[in-house]
Design a protein around this motif. Sequence first.
Motif, PDB file in Angstrom:
ATOM      1  N   GLU A 110       0.788  -1.270   0.033  1.00  0.00           N
ATOM      2  CA  GLU A 110       0.040   0.076   0.025  1.00  0.00           C
ATOM      3  C   GLU A 110       0.853   1.393   0.020  1.00  0.00           C
ATOM      4  O   GLU A 110       0.601   2.208  -0.730  1.00  0.00           O
ATOM      5  N   LEU A 111       1.960   1.190   0.842  1.00  0.00           N
ATOM      6  CA  LEU A 111       2.821   2.314   0.911  1.00  0.00           C
ATOM      7  C   LEU A 111       3.495   2.531  -0.488  1.00  0.00           C
ATOM      8  O   LEU A 111       3.478   3.752  -0.831  1.00  0.00           O
ATOM      9  N   VAL A 144       1.277   4.236  -3.070  1.00  0.00           N
ATOM     10  CA  VAL A 144       0.924   5.614  -2.722  1.00  0.00           C
ATOM     11  C   VAL A 144       2.189   6.423  -3.085  1.00  0.00           C
ATOM     12  O   VAL A 144       2.086   7.448  -3.636  1.00  0.00           O
ATOM     13  N   ASN A 145       3.436   5.926  -2.592  1.00  0.00           N
ATOM     14  CA  ASN A 145       4.572   6.881  -2.747  1.00  0.00           C
ATOM     15  C   ASN A 145       5.727   6.515  -3.681  1.00  0.00           C
ATOM     16  O   ASN A 145       6.133   7.576  -4.029  1.00  0.00           O
TER      17      ASN A 145
END
Lengths: 262, 347
Positions: free
Chosen positions: A149-150, A153-154
């Motif tokens: 997930e990180l 997003v990033n």
Amino acid sequence: MKALSLKRRHPLAVLALLLMGLLLTGGLYTLATSVNQAKAETTTYSAEDVEQGEKLFIANCATCHGMGASGSKDGPSLVGVGAASVDFQVGTGRMPLQAQGPQAPQKPQQFNAEQTKQLAAYVASLGAGPSVPAAEFLDGKGDAAEGGELFRVNCAMCHNAAAAGGALTQGKFAPSLAGVTPEHIYEAMITGPQNMPVFNDANITPEQKRNIITFLQTIEANGSPGGNDLGALGPVSEGLFVWIAGLGLVIAFTIWLTSRTS
Amino acid sequence: MGNHSDDHPAKPEGTSEVEAKAGQTVLDKFENPGLPPHRPRLADTEPRAAKRAERQVVVLFLISVIGTLLFFFAYFGVHLDQSIGALRLQNMLLGLGTAFAMLGIGTGIVHWAKTLMPDHEVSEERHELRSEADRQDAVEIADTIIEEAGIKRRPLIRNTLIGAIALAPLPAIVMFRDLDLNPDVNKLRHTMWKEGTRLVKDPTGTPIKAADVTIGSAFHVIPEGLNELEEGKLNEKAKAVVLLMRLNPDELHPSPGREDWGYNGIVAYSKICTHVGCPVALYEQQTHHLLCPCHQSTFDLTQECKVIFGPAKRPLPQLPIKVDAEGYLVAQSDFHEPVGPSYWERG
């Protein structure tokens, strides 16, 4: 000035240089608005390392980064960039830079692990900066789901959802993350090499960085669940596939349309 | 002088004679080959082959019908649970269904034309334009086509063709019906941001202290409270996402009235591209360019995200931010203009 340079082999010159470095560091530190908390050194460097590192630095890096790593018009100052940055840039072969260009490409390393460590020790001695990550964050045993997930997003917008890399502007690119060591991934996040933004520990905590590394190792180990991923590059390889397979189909239909019936 | 003008008319006459002769010798050997001899096909001579071709056409049209039905089965029948496998299956069946629906009709008609419709050669002489008689001719030609296509003699082909063509557009109608036909435009005008809303990290929801944003950093930001939304979370997120970056304050050139929209070099811009709404999140921390991965629109952060390349028309909207008493970053207000692509009512 000439008198000064004549004394550069004096036994006290190293001491004087260290003193100058310390003063410079202290001054810059108070000036810097940056509040990135340098973590406690996880790798200990001996005075011997620093000394050897300085020799290597003067022989290989000072042309661009200046004596005392204070920077010149050809290269930035390295005071305060920390050991992690050196370990990443030198450890992946990006430094010493082979040629000026939009981006430093990865190439065979010019220094071995020992020399890289010595260079890192020297640059770390110039000023506080991000240090080489602790092994506990690099073991790839974190939470891959949260890491995924990180990552989406990033990281995924530049490095591609499957970490296959992607193009940026004017010849720059985000490299593929396949086969990159956990150490270098971690260091890239904390130091922001080239045009990559910095992801400090307040943005992505060390534990979250460990999860991202775990996710990257997971997708690399598991391959593509949907069959051949055509390199996972997205429109480029898929477009090539359509040109070859799709146009082949169109040509086959054309031949059928115009052929005589028996 | 006189001599010259006397000679002049004779010369071209001579050359044209030579040319004409040369041309004639070539033309003598060229004959009109006429139409090639007509070769009857298997289906023209053998009734069994014709019957088989007819069945093949019918099968192709039935494949089209089955394809359309497969589309509807996938659209309504495949239960989308949380697993990615069901979504994959549905996507595959939707695609295969549409492909079979279209290809069945296409290949069926071509096969029909190639095997069963008359293939004798017809040549038509060029003639003067007439009006009434032409109209009459056109009607006759249409009648001939219908007669020759054998659509009356082959009711099975006719019926399956009608079935396939009637069903094929239905998937498009069903999908368009599911679009929101009457959108509330005001939903596009406002986002979740309002005065005092904390900037929190995406996806964890942790608030961000101004001191945590170091130079060169890029934070992916959502408004506080978004993660707690029960309904419409993704829609709100799609409008409100923000990219937070910190530059050296000297590099920013805010226009009058916008000087205090950032804090100490920290600026926040909408992540939604003003072209077609993709997330613009490729931040180059040395050039301070923001790149949209879809159509390469490039925004210059140092010039208030002005478009410097690509199809986007407007700069990215800036979110005015400030720091609250505890040192956390909060919004000053909502965006001052709608985020994302242009639309009619935007004005």
